[in-house]
Design an enzyme around this catalytic site. Sequence first.
Site, PDB file in Angstrom:
ATOM      1  CD  GLU A  45      -4.525  -1.348  -9.526  1.00 32.36           C
ATOM      2  OE1 GLU A  45      -4.420  -0.120  -9.326  1.00 32.36           O
ATOM      3  OE2 GLU A  45      -3.667  -1.995 -10.150  1.00 32.36           O
ATOM      4  CB  SER A  76      -0.919   0.006   1.233  1.00 32.35           C
ATOM      5  OG  SER A  76      -1.809  -1.089   1.191  1.00 32.35           O
ATOM      6  CG  HIS A 136     -25.180 -22.915  -5.563  1.00 31.51           C
ATOM      7  ND1 HIS A 136     -25.480 -21.591  -5.794  1.00 31.51           N
ATOM      8  CD2 HIS A 136     -25.066 -23.499  -6.788  1.00 31.51           C
ATOM      9  CE1 HIS A 136     -25.538 -21.386  -7.091  1.00 31.51           C
ATOM     10  NE2 HIS A 136     -25.307 -22.527  -7.721  1.00 31.51           N
TER      11      HIS A 136
END
Length: 384
Positions: free
Chosen positions: A365, A131, A340
Amino acid sequence: MEFQLTDEQKQLREEVRRFADEEIRPVATEYDVEEEYPHEVMEKAADMGLLAPHVPVEYGGVGYSALENAILTEELFAADPGIGLCVSSAGFGAEALMEFGTESQKERVLPEVTAGDAVMGSAISEPQAGSDVTSVATRARKDGDEWVINGSKMWITNGTVADYFVVVCETDPEIDDRYSGYSQILVEGDRDGLTRDKITGKLGIRASDTAELRFDDVQVPEENLIGQRGMGFLQLMQFFDETRTAVAAQGVGIARGAAERALEYAEEREQFDRPISDFQAIKHKLAEMHTNTEAARWLTYRSAWAVDNEAGDLTALASMAKEFASRTAVEVADEAVQVHGGAGFVNDHDVERLYRDAKITQIYEGTTEIQKNIVARELLDEGM
């Protein structure tokens, strides 16, 4: 306000959806299990003009806007995030060349990428620098008319398959300014001294190639410097709003893919002599999944519009979109597995893979925590 896509954008969506359904979905599990880069799919994507489509037409691209790229990305990731990332990341680093590169650099690299003859990679993160980009320790020193690079990069997308890397290096360590002294340098993948080790065992996006790069006296010519020396960090910051909007679109795609599969399964699966979609608990899950996906989509479109129109609130919007859409992807994929039941816990159904793939959108990102810091900073007008 206009909430309608143009006819051209609708056509783009349908064409990419058809490609994703026919070429990606049938082989997605295979490439995920094998952790293999989908070369054959990439060749077909190149024929469709899907590789680095944001590159201008004069360099072989299509010149898509941020909004059109968001539409394209959503369709790819709704089919499969791993292969979707391979397609959407083929031009990683192209933005730096487009904005700051010399004409020679653009003409040499960009047409190869858009034609599918080469792949790019953006080498920023390091073992101790994620970061905090200003912690980058990879050094490039000037030696005559060459740059000599030493250091390592970690978690690099396309690491073992890329033909070109845009590498962030410290070139002026004596500068005290925290945000100066870094440069971006173009490095060809076949340079002596460059070692690339594939990273396996990832939680998700396993078809996408990820690697550690090591630079041991890697020499590149002086003309491989991208833009002005010492301005690499500031150059990089200009593209985060665009790339974070793209990750938001990835999150929307994952959420939509999971929500659609959950709806389809709920209508087919029967318990107590009726489809489970008849039960209110399932209905509420489906309603929330689709509602949140729609909200994430329009926040992402708003951010993409801000990119295309250079809006003043772009940075906050991009971080809002990235944070919300990635969180939505994780939460919707989680609920899709729940719908599910036991069937969602094995790779017989796509939701198991989407659940694993979703998490990365909250990490790369800029992590979720970084996005919240940015939004707060923009609200409080605190500066960088």
